[in-house]
Design an enzyme around this catalytic site. Structure first.
Site, mmCIF file in Angstrom:
data_model
loop_
_atom_site.group_PDB
_atom_site.id
_atom_site.type_symbol
_atom_site.label_atom_id
_atom_site.label_comp_id
_atom_site.label_asym_id
_atom_site.label_seq_id
_atom_site.Cartn_x
_atom_site.Cartn_y
_atom_site.Cartn_z
ATOM 1 N N ASP A 280 47.580 38.735 45.317
ATOM 2 C CA ASP A 280 46.085 39.368 44.573
ATOM 3 C C ASP A 280 45.842 40.552 45.375
ATOM 4 O O ASP A 280 46.494 40.779 46.496
ATOM 5 C CB ASP A 280 45.092 38.102 44.893
HETATM 6 C C1 BGC Z 1 41.533 38.984 40.956
HETATM 7 C C2 BGC Z 1 42.691 38.613 40.074
HETATM 8 C C3 BGC Z 1 43.195 39.791 39.460
HETATM 9 C C4 BGC Z 1 43.193 41.110 40.381
HETATM 10 C C5 BGC Z 1 43.676 42.278 39.752
HETATM 11 C C6 BGC Z 1 41.541 40.282 41.755
HETATM 12 O O1 BGC Z 1 40.502 40.475 42.205
HETATM 13 O O2 BGC Z 1 41.214 37.819 41.889
HETATM 14 O O3 BGC Z 1 42.559 37.446 39.537
HETATM 15 O O4 BGC Z 1 44.309 39.509 38.652
HETATM 16 O O5 BGC Z 1 41.934 41.470 40.917
HETATM 17 O O6 BGC Z 1 42.833 42.910 38.819
#
Ligand code: BGC
Length: 736
Positions: A280
């Site tokens: 993440d």
């Molecule tokens: C979120 C993810 C997401 C990623 C990319 C993060 O802040 O937890 O679920 O896929 O950002 O946008």
């Protein structure tokens, strides 16, 4: 080797028919320098930030692509835009390895579908698969290869804002939905032009953040991890998911992107998966904040050795991996394995055959927001709605009424139905409830709209106008809930009450004596106790996406009979949380006759407001005749049983027949009930169906006292019914 020679060579090896996928991957790997290998493991945002600001490399993206130092981008959309970057990778980098573009398509690209929690309430995996398929078609036409979805985190805490992104609290239902979504996104063949790679996230345990506070610590037992939180990930892996995302949270002191138990032992060794793992946003960088690494270099070493393949935005891999290998601190095999897994995905998507296959502006124009997508969005929306209350059959509305008062900020909103994590959906694409009603009734019924109050804030100056509108109408429909920015990532709440003065507004409206219908629009369970006790009809509409208003109008007038059931428990108060149906019995379960020294609250109910699996219809159903074919089964059997379900009301309707099991004695304690199967059936008025089940006995496995995944012989209770509370029961025995 000269560049054009290399490209020719790659082209030749890629098209070589007789090579296996592994051989093709290895032949590309053999050509790569260490820096180019590391490049494949690096992902940056090419657009907006979906996380905290990170330090970007000083060279621009284009320069890094040319040097082969980027393997993937997120947050770039459009056939033209992705083609521009892809061209640089393919034509201007030494090896011409295509980029893979990822995006959060959580419930639609431009055509917005219901939030995942709502879709799960359909208990209809074929429909959920269709939704993901449609989203894949639109997303792939926009140049994007990969969605960071499905979010399969099990959530038992409605304060957590991201509960809206998953399928609710149950591991079995969550697994069914996870597999359906993976199949929908990835299609029959990943190399089809309209298939996209799926990503099961957030691996793992993120739904168990303490206090429901986003990004918070998770401290759960390995048993809870394996029995509650991991099954949907396993189901996604079994459905062939191409990637997983490692979560922000720690479990018991180990942040997920450093977690060898999860990433190496479970994912690679036990599940035998070669799906690649992406972090993440900046989770490797956050090792420093968690306090498990002194610097980014140490963080990068921890992550790669734990089996994290791609680094989203932290720069840890970009700056330090090659250096770590050269210094002999990281074995290059970790990098090779990660590159292999990522190249494999690029091969499977067909990007080596045609890196521009998703970059066709004409196709993009034809597909985006087309009729077929909208039709599917409406179909899914209809089945996502849950009828919570319908006293005296107030609903459906009589089509001959003369006037309706429609009240609430959310009723006219064209923005909120998009819900959190909507991607490129815009308010112009949305049919509000006000518009949906007008579409339905035209000039036949007068609609008196008044805002009444905002969702947030204390201003009651609009109450009088709302009350007036109700007084001159036959019926009042009040839309209450949360604005779409009140749930989703980083939007946890400590209370679950209706925000602002909405409850006061509905109380004023109720005083008029007119029949009142409440429609909820929200991303999580809310403690709507007063509404639940006093308002005769309540519809849970969640955020249904672009067709919200049309779907709700169909339901209000009975053109579609609601069939959704909750996949998450509604508590009466936050003090009850965590409140979930599949809890343990404890040694002192609550005894209402003599509560002293039993497990209860001296000052609050133990009951949920609405239990898991609950939802009404415009018709009524009667269950009878729960019959086992045999009450003894062995490990290789299927448990066969049937139940009669009769439609005793006036409407043809769908019913979700639910099957729960309790293992009465085990080597460890077992939940008081666990969902093990369900069927959605259709019944005409007066019709009775015998619903047959064949439950594989395998499904009764659990982790025993030694953490082995086994079947333990003994007696089980079998429970069948319309929700997790109102159940008929019988017993069977699992024999050796
Ligand atoms: C979120 C993810 C997401 C990623 C990319 C993060 O802040 O937890 O679920 O896929 O950002 O946008």
């Amino acid at each position: 080797m000269k560049k054009y020679l290399l490209l020719f060579f790659i082209g030749a090896l890629v098209s070589a028919q007789n090579k296996t996928l592994d051989q093709k991957v290895d032949s590309v790997l053999a050509l790569m320098t260490l820096d180019e290998k590391v490049g494949q493991l690096v992902q940056y945002s090419a657009g907006w930030d979906t996380g905290t600001r990170t330090r970007k490399p000083k060279e621009g993206h284009e320069e890094l692509i040319k040097r082969g130092q980027i393997g993937s981008f997120l947050n770039i959309v459009g056939a033209e835009q992705t083609k521009r970057l892809q061209r640089i990778a393919v034509e201007e980098s030494r090896l011409g390895i295509p980029l893979i573009f990822g995006l959060d398509v959580i419930h639609g690209y431009k055509t917005t579908f219901p939030i995942p929690l709502a879709e799960a309430c359909s208990w209809n995996p074929e429909l959920v698969e269709l939704s993901a398929r449609m989203q894949a078609i639109e997303t792939s036409a926009a140049g994007v290869h990969w969605t960071f979805s499905p979010m399969v985190d099990i959530a038992r805490d409605p304060r957590w804002g991201r509960i809206m992104e998953g399928s609710g609290e149950d591991p079995y239902l969550g697994s069914v939905m996870a597999a359906a979504r993976v199949k929908g996104y990835q299609g029959k063949n990943l190399s089809d032009i309209n298939s996209i790679l799926a990503c099961a996230k957030h691996f793992a345990g993120y739904g168990a953040v303490e206090g429901g506070k986003d990004y918070n610590t998770v401290d759960i037992s390995e048993r809870t991890l394996r029995e509650i939180h991991l099954p949907p990930f396993k189901a996604a892996v079994e459905a062939g998911v191409g990637s997983l995302m490692s979560a922000f949270n720690e479990i018991g002191g180990v942040p997920s992107s450093a977690n060898k138990l999860l990433l190496t032992q479970i994912l690679r060794n036990e599940w035998n998966s070669d799906a690649f793992v992406l972090t993440d946003w900046n989770t490797i960088g956050e090792f420093l904040v968690h306090g498990i690494a002194h610097d980014l270099k140490e963080a990068a070493k921890i992550a790669i050795e734990a089996s994290v393949d791609m680094d989203m935005e932290s720069n840890g891999y970009h700056y330090h991996l090659a250096e770590l290998v050269k210094e002999g601190k990281v074995d290059v095999k970790y990098i090779d394995n990660a590159v292999r897994r990522i190249l494999k995905a690029k091969f499977k998507l067909g990007l080596f055959d045609d890196p521009y296959k998703y970059c066709n502006p004409q196709r993009e124009a034809e597909v985006t927001l087309n009729e077929e997508l909208r039709k599917a969005a409406k179909q899914v929306a209809l089945e996502s709605v849950v009828l919570l209350k319908n006293e005296n059959n107030l609903l459906p509305l009589d089509k001959n009424i003369k006037s309706i008062a429609l009240i609430g900020e959310l009723a006219a909103s064209k923005d909120d139905p998009l819900g959190p994590w909507s991607q490129q959906g815009t308010p112009e694409t949305v049919v509000s409830i006000l518009e949906g009603l007008k579409n339905k009734v035209g000039d036949r019924i007068k609609i008196n709209y008044a805002e009444g109050c905002k969702v947030r804030g204390n201003d009651k100056s609009g109450f009088a106008e709302a009350v007036e509108a109700v007084k001159k109408s036959d019926v009042a429909i009040v839309v209450i809930g949360e604005t779409r920015d009140m749930s989703g990532e980083a939007h946890s709440r400590a209370t679950l009450d209706l925000p602002g003065v909405q409850e006061e507004l509905i109380k004023e409206i109720d005083k008029t004596g007119k029949p009142v219908i409440a429609i909820l629009m929200n991303g999580r369970p809310l403690t709507i106790n007063w509404v639940s006790e006093n308002i005769p009809a309540i519809i849970e509409s969640w955020y249904l996406g672009c067709e919200h208003g049309n779907a709700v109008a169909d339901i209000l007038f009975g053109d579609f009979v609601p069939s959704g059931k909750l996949t998450v428990t509604f508590p009466k108060g936050v003090g009850q949380i965590p409140l979930y149906y599949n809890h343990k019995n404890t040694g002192r379960p609550y005894n209402p006759e003599n509560p002293r020294f039993t497990s209860y609250y001296i000052d609050f109910s133990l009951e949920p407001l609405y239990p898991f699996g609950y939802g009404l219809s415009y018709t009524t159903f009667e269950y009878s005749n729960l019959k086992l074919k045999t009450d003894k089964v062995n490990a290789s059997d299927t448990l066969r049983f049937s139940v009669d379900v009769a439609n005793t009301g006036k409407y043809e309707a769908q019913e979700i027949v639910q099957v729960y099991v309790r293992d009465l004695v085990g080597s460890v304690t077992r939940p008081v009930k666990e969902l093990k199967d369900f069927k959605k059936i259709n019944l005409k008025p007066g019709e009775t169906k015998t619903v047959e089940f064949e439950l594989p006995v395998e499904r009764l496995k659990f982790f025993d006292i030694n953490m082995n995944y086994v079947l333990e012989p003994g007696k089980f209770k079998l429970m069948v019914g319309p929700n997790s509370k109102d159940l008929m029961e019988t017993e069977f025995e699992l024999i050796q």
